[in-house]
Design a protein around this motif. Structure first.
Motif, PDB file in Angstrom:
ATOM      1  N   LEU A  36       0.848  -1.189   0.000  1.00  0.00           N
ATOM      2  CA  LEU A  36       0.000   0.000   0.000  1.00  0.00           C
ATOM      3  C   LEU A  36       0.885   1.241   0.000  1.00  0.00           C
ATOM      4  O   LEU A  36       1.520   1.556   1.003  1.00  0.00           O
ATOM      5  CB  LEU A  36      -0.902  -0.026   1.241  1.00  0.00           C
ATOM      6  N   GLY A  37       0.973   1.891  -1.154  1.00  0.00           N
ATOM      7  CA  GLY A  37       1.773   3.107  -1.272  1.00  0.00           C
ATOM      8  C   GLY A  37       3.041   2.861  -2.059  1.00  0.00           C
ATOM      9  O   GLY A  37       3.822   1.966  -1.737  1.00  0.00           O
ATOM     10  N   ALA A  38       3.237   3.655  -3.121  1.00  0.00           N
ATOM     11  CA  ALA A  38       4.460   3.565  -3.932  1.00  0.00           C
ATOM     12  C   ALA A  38       5.220   4.882  -3.802  1.00  0.00           C
ATOM     13  O   ALA A  38       5.599   5.496  -4.790  1.00  0.00           O
ATOM     14  CB  ALA A  38       4.123   3.266  -5.385  1.00  0.00           C
ATOM     15  N   GLY A  39       5.417   5.319  -2.558  1.00  0.00           N
ATOM     16  CA  GLY A  39       6.112   6.574  -2.300  1.00  0.00           C
ATOM     17  C   GLY A  39       7.520   6.333  -1.790  1.00  0.00           C
ATOM     18  O   GLY A  39       8.209   5.409  -2.227  1.00  0.00           O
ATOM     19  N   ALA A  60      -0.725  -0.593  -4.646  1.00  0.00           N
ATOM     20  CA  ALA A  60      -1.841   0.351  -4.702  1.00  0.00           C
ATOM     21  C   ALA A  60      -1.349   1.762  -4.413  1.00  0.00           C
ATOM     22  O   ALA A  60      -0.741   2.007  -3.363  1.00  0.00           O
ATOM     23  CB  ALA A  60      -2.912  -0.046  -3.681  1.00  0.00           C
ATOM     24  N   ASP A  61      -1.593   2.664  -5.342  1.00  0.00           N
ATOM     25  CA  ASP A  61      -1.279   4.081  -5.129  1.00  0.00           C
ATOM     26  C   ASP A  61      -2.113   4.886  -6.120  1.00  0.00           C
ATOM     27  O   ASP A  61      -2.124   4.574  -7.307  1.00  0.00           O
ATOM     28  CB  ASP A  61       0.219   4.356  -5.338  1.00  0.00           C
ATOM     29  N   SER A  62      -2.781   5.919  -5.625  1.00  0.00           N
ATOM     30  CA  SER A  62      -3.679   6.694  -6.496  1.00  0.00           C
ATOM     31  C   SER A  62      -3.011   7.929  -7.079  1.00  0.00           C
ATOM     32  O   SER A  62      -3.625   8.647  -7.860  1.00  0.00           O
ATOM     33  CB  SER A  62      -4.922   7.119  -5.707  1.00  0.00           C
ATOM     34  N   LYS A  85       1.692   6.516 -10.633  1.00  0.00           N
ATOM     35  CA  LYS A  85       2.794   5.846  -9.923  1.00  0.00           C
ATOM     36  C   LYS A  85       2.750   4.327 -10.054  1.00  0.00           C
ATOM     37  O   LYS A  85       3.781   3.681 -10.239  1.00  0.00           O
ATOM     38  CB  LYS A  85       2.752   6.209  -8.433  1.00  0.00           C
ATOM     39  N   GLY A  86       1.540   3.764  -9.959  1.00  0.00           N
ATOM     40  CA  GLY A  86       1.438   2.302 -10.030  1.00  0.00           C
ATOM     41  C   GLY A  86       1.904   1.777 -11.385  1.00  0.00           C
ATOM     42  O   GLY A  86       2.593   0.753 -11.466  1.00  0.00           O
ATOM     43  N   THR A  87       1.544   2.486 -12.441  1.00  0.00           N
ATOM     44  CA  THR A  87       1.918   2.064 -13.795  1.00  0.00           C
ATOM     45  C   THR A  87       3.422   2.159 -13.991  1.00  0.00           C
ATOM     46  O   THR A  87       4.058   1.235 -14.522  1.00  0.00           O
ATOM     47  CB  THR A  87       1.193   2.956 -14.834  1.00  0.00           C
ATOM     48  N   ALA A 104      -0.857  -3.241 -10.667  1.00  0.00           N
ATOM     49  CA  ALA A 104      -0.985  -1.877 -10.150  1.00  0.00           C
ATOM     50  C   ALA A 104      -2.451  -1.544  -9.926  1.00  0.00           C
ATOM     51  O   ALA A 104      -3.290  -1.806 -10.794  1.00  0.00           O
ATOM     52  CB  ALA A 104      -0.369  -0.897 -11.139  1.00  0.00           C
ATOM     53  N   ILE A 105      -2.733  -1.004  -8.760  1.00  0.00           N
ATOM     54  CA  ILE A 105      -4.075  -0.495  -8.476  1.00  0.00           C
ATOM     55  C   ILE A 105      -3.931   1.022  -8.368  1.00  0.00           C
ATOM     56  O   ILE A 105      -3.463   1.538  -7.357  1.00  0.00           O
ATOM     57  CB  ILE A 105      -4.633  -1.096  -7.163  1.00  0.00           C
TER      58      ILE A 105
END
Ligand SMILES: [Zn+2]
Length: 252
Positions: A36-39, A60-62, A85-87, A104-105
């Motif tokens: 949860l989170g791609a930061g 998952a990252d929006s 970010k997910g892509t 990726a979500i």
């Protein structure tokens, strides 16, 4: 699972480790981890898990990549600015290791998304930046009986903790550790700043804890909180008490 010659070479340095070997590598390649989170935290978690050959990562990252992310979010580069970010994470990780499948979500997680995703995962990683999402994932790990590895970072300091509340009724959960969400904006990297390398330390420790969980090796951090102060280079481990009236894991 048998390894092909490319895999034997790719993973050779960890195949040499008695705690991993061919059997452990097979477990990693068969594993699915929810991130949860791609930061700033999610980037090192994802990179090290993909490099180690964790077979499926659900990320998952929006958000879209922003110029101000690049100081610490090492999954991304300057040409990625403006993309989801997910892509981008999926592309970067698959270039690193084609053995890894990345799903990726690109939207904010909801309880329904977690209900659809977590049952297929062995471990959940919290690398998010807000308490509402952290509580949501913590509750979903209880519901779906998954271990949870969390991390947080601010300034020059960081925290790592993992939770077995979904596996053992006596174990504390994230909500036991933080009964109340701090005031929004009071403690965020957006307002208070963070050194990129500190996110790297915390995310890397999370990745190692995930691999320990997947392989059941070593002593998991479960039920303890690791406090890191990089300015003084101090690491402290403290035990987390279970809150008997916890709204998430207490008796309902
Ligand atoms: Zn609790």
């Amino acid at each position: 699972m048998s390894l092909d010659p490319n895999q034997i070479e790719r993973y050779s340095r960890q195949l040499l480790l008695r705690e991993i070997g061919g059997i452990g590598q097979g477990k990693l390649l068969s594993a699915t981890v929810f991130l949860l989170g791609a930061g700033g935290l999610g980037a090192p978690v994802a990179l090290y898990l993909a490099a180690a050959g964790v077979g499926t990562l659900v990320i998952a990252d929006s958000d879209n990549v922003d110029l101000s992310n690049l100081q610490r979010q090492i999954l991304f580069a300057t040409p990625d600015i403006g993309r989801a970010k997910g892509t981008v994470a999926a592309e970067t990780l698959q270039r690193l290791n084609p053995d890894v499948r990345v799903r990726a979500i690109n939207q904010r997680v909801t309880g329904a998304i977690l209900d659809a995703t977590l049952p297929d995962c062995q471990v959940a990683v919290d690398a998010s930046d807000n308490f509402a999402t952290r509580y949501l994932l913590n509750a979903a790990c209880l519901k779906h009986h998954k271990p949870l590895v969390t991390g947080a970072v601010l300034g020059f300091s960081g925290q790592v903790a993992s939770f077995h509340h979904g596996i053992r009724a006596s174990a504390p959960c994230y909500h036991c550790l933080f009964p109340n969400a701090p005031e929004q904006n009071n403690a965020s990297c957006t307002t208070a700043g963070v050194l990129g390398g500190v996110a790297g330390i915390v995310g890397t420790l999370q990745a190692v804890e995930v691999i320990k969980e997947l392989l059941a090796i070593g002593t998991p951090l479960a039920g303890e909180l690791l406090l890191i102060s990089t300015l003084d280079l101090l690491f402290h481990r403290v035990r987390i008490a279970k809150n008997p009236t916890c709204p998430t894991c207490g008796p309902s």
